[in-house]
Enzyme design. Structure first.
Site, mmCIF file in Angstrom:
data_model
loop_
_atom_site.group_PDB
_atom_site.id
_atom_site.type_symbol
_atom_site.label_atom_id
_atom_site.label_comp_id
_atom_site.label_asym_id
_atom_site.label_seq_id
_atom_site.Cartn_x
_atom_site.Cartn_y
_atom_site.Cartn_z
ATOM 1 N N LEU A 196 0.816 -1.216 0.000
ATOM 2 C CA LEU A 196 0.000 0.000 0.000
ATOM 3 C C LEU A 196 0.850 1.267 0.000
ATOM 4 C CD1 LEU A 196 -2.765 -1.067 2.554
ATOM 5 C CD2 LEU A 196 -2.775 -1.277 0.055
ATOM 6 N N HIS A 248 -3.457 4.313 -2.552
ATOM 7 C CA HIS A 248 -4.463 3.441 -1.937
ATOM 8 C C HIS A 248 -5.138 4.156 -0.767
ATOM 9 C CE1 HIS A 248 -1.541 0.235 -3.472
ATOM 10 N NE2 HIS A 248 -2.676 -0.123 -4.043
HETATM 11 P P1 AMP Z 1 -3.697 -2.269 -6.776
HETATM 12 O O1 AMP Z 1 -3.294 -2.613 -5.397
HETATM 13 O O2 AMP Z 1 -2.598 -1.802 -7.648
HETATM 14 O O3 AMP Z 1 -4.563 -3.332 -7.415
HETATM 15 O O4 AMP Z 1 -4.646 -0.996 -6.633
HETATM 16 C C1 AMP Z 1 -5.804 -1.036 -5.830
HETATM 17 C C2 AMP Z 1 -6.651 0.161 -6.156
HETATM 18 O O5 AMP Z 1 -5.917 1.355 -5.887
HETATM 19 C C3 AMP Z 1 -7.063 0.216 -7.636
HETATM 20 O O6 AMP Z 1 -8.394 0.681 -7.736
HETATM 21 C C4 AMP Z 1 -6.095 1.213 -8.202
HETATM 22 O O7 AMP Z 1 -6.583 1.886 -9.359
HETATM 23 C C5 AMP Z 1 -5.932 2.166 -7.039
HETATM 24 N N1 AMP Z 1 -4.692 2.918 -7.159
HETATM 25 C C6 AMP Z 1 -3.440 2.428 -7.324
HETATM 26 N N2 AMP Z 1 -2.551 3.420 -7.448
HETATM 27 C C7 AMP Z 1 -3.258 4.581 -7.371
HETATM 28 C C8 AMP Z 1 -2.907 5.961 -7.446
HETATM 29 N N3 AMP Z 1 -1.658 6.351 -7.634
HETATM 30 N N4 AMP Z 1 -3.901 6.874 -7.335
HETATM 31 C C9 AMP Z 1 -5.183 6.472 -7.156
HETATM 32 N N5 AMP Z 1 -5.576 5.193 -7.087
HETATM 33 C C10 AMP Z 1 -4.635 4.259 -7.189
#
Ligand code: AMP
Length: 279
Positions: A32, A36
């Site tokens: 995270l 996140h």
């Molecule tokens: P992940 O753990 O990469 O699957 O991401 C989980 C959620 O967090 C997904 O909905 C991603 O689009 C969101 N997320 C990841 N990085 C960012 C970021 N830099 N800004 C906003 N949301 C993010």
């Protein structure tokens, strides 16, 4: 903060709390970062109870080595989640979710799945659909929060929810960036120092492309971006596309009534980075 690894126990806990509450859900793959946390903070504001899942979903990885190398930092994740007052964490094993059958369901996302990421990551969106649908069945959230960082994923989840009539409101959240503009990503920690220093070029170029799109046609902007990346020895452009926000189809001619977005995927050494910008 309560932490569960079993479907049944998290489900029972949520059921016991649900009657008077709205549930905000943030699915994550852990490792995270502030991106996140920005989703979780928004979910906190808009709901009585916030559930976060931490699960590195094997079926959405098209390359085994990417799955193996994906950063796993559960202890740090749990302390970050505590610091933002997350109520419930669901961190299952792969066996708990898939038993002995680690495969995806096949989805029809109205063609969204064949654009951009779909062209380069075979089966990726079937994997995403499979895990998100299962998590929705377990958590039964009122609202679920997804980052625009993965804009194609966000539109695909919206389509899945509509098609499968899943009673949840999907909330898209702004991209959270480092001070130098690089979109936050769990993968950023794996960049070498030199690649990390080169990576802000991605967002810088997206911003310049946005300005150019005001006066130039899409093809010329695409050509300009491709040329800019040829001058960057540390960054290898995989794709840059200007597409309609709804259909994700590459545009041919600008229509002022439509909303467009530029999408990019870049290799910084071994690490694949994606980003996008509203035009
Ligand atoms: P992940 O753990 O990469 O699957 O991401 C989980 C959620 O967090 C997904 O909905 C991603 O689009 C969101 N997320 C990841 N990085 C960012 C970021 N830099 N800004 C906003 N949301 C993010």
């Amino acid at each position: 903060m309560l932490v569960f690894a079993k479907k049944k126990s998290v489900q029972q806990k949520i059921e016991s709390l649900k009657k008077a509450t709205s549930i905000g859900f943030v699915p994550t793959m852990g490792a995270l970062h502030k991106g996140h946390l920005s989703l979780i903070e928004r979910a906190k504001k808009e709901n009585d109870l916030v559930v976060v899942s931490v699960f590195v979903n094997p079926t959405q990885f098209d390359k085994q080595e990417d799955l193996i190398n994906y950063p796993k930092t559960i202890e740090k994740d749990l302390s970050l989640l505590k610091s933002v007052f997350c109520d419930i964490v669901f961190a299952p094993s792969a066996h708990e979710i898939y038993a002995n059958n680690i495969t995806s369901q096949a989805f029809d996302f109205d063609g969204l799945e064949f654009q951009m990421e779909g062209k380069f990551r075979t089966g990726h969106f079937d994997g995403v659909g499979t895990i998100v649908k299962r998590l929705f069945e377990i958590v039964k959230p009122t609202k679920a929060y997804f980052g625009e960082k993965d804009f194609q994923q966000l539109q695909i989840i919206r389509t899945m929810v509509k098609k499968h009539q899943i009673p949840v409101k999907i909330v898209g959240c702004d991209i959270y960036r480092e001070d130098d503009g690089l979109a936050m990503s769990s993968r950023n920690t794996r960049l070498t120092k030199a690649h990390r220093e080169a990576a802000p070029f991605i967002y810088k170029t997206l911003k310049q492309a946005k300005v150019k799109f005001g006066t130039e046609n899409a093809l010329d902007v695409v050509g300009w971006v491709e040329n800019e990346f040829k001058k960057q020895p540390l960054l290898e452009l995989e794709y840059f596309e200007i597409a309609d926000e709804e259909t994700l189809q590459t545009i041919k001619n600008k229509d002022i009534k439509q909303k467009y977005r530029a999408f990019i995927a870049v290799f910084a050494g071994e690490i694949r980075l994606i980003d996008n910008i509203s035009l």
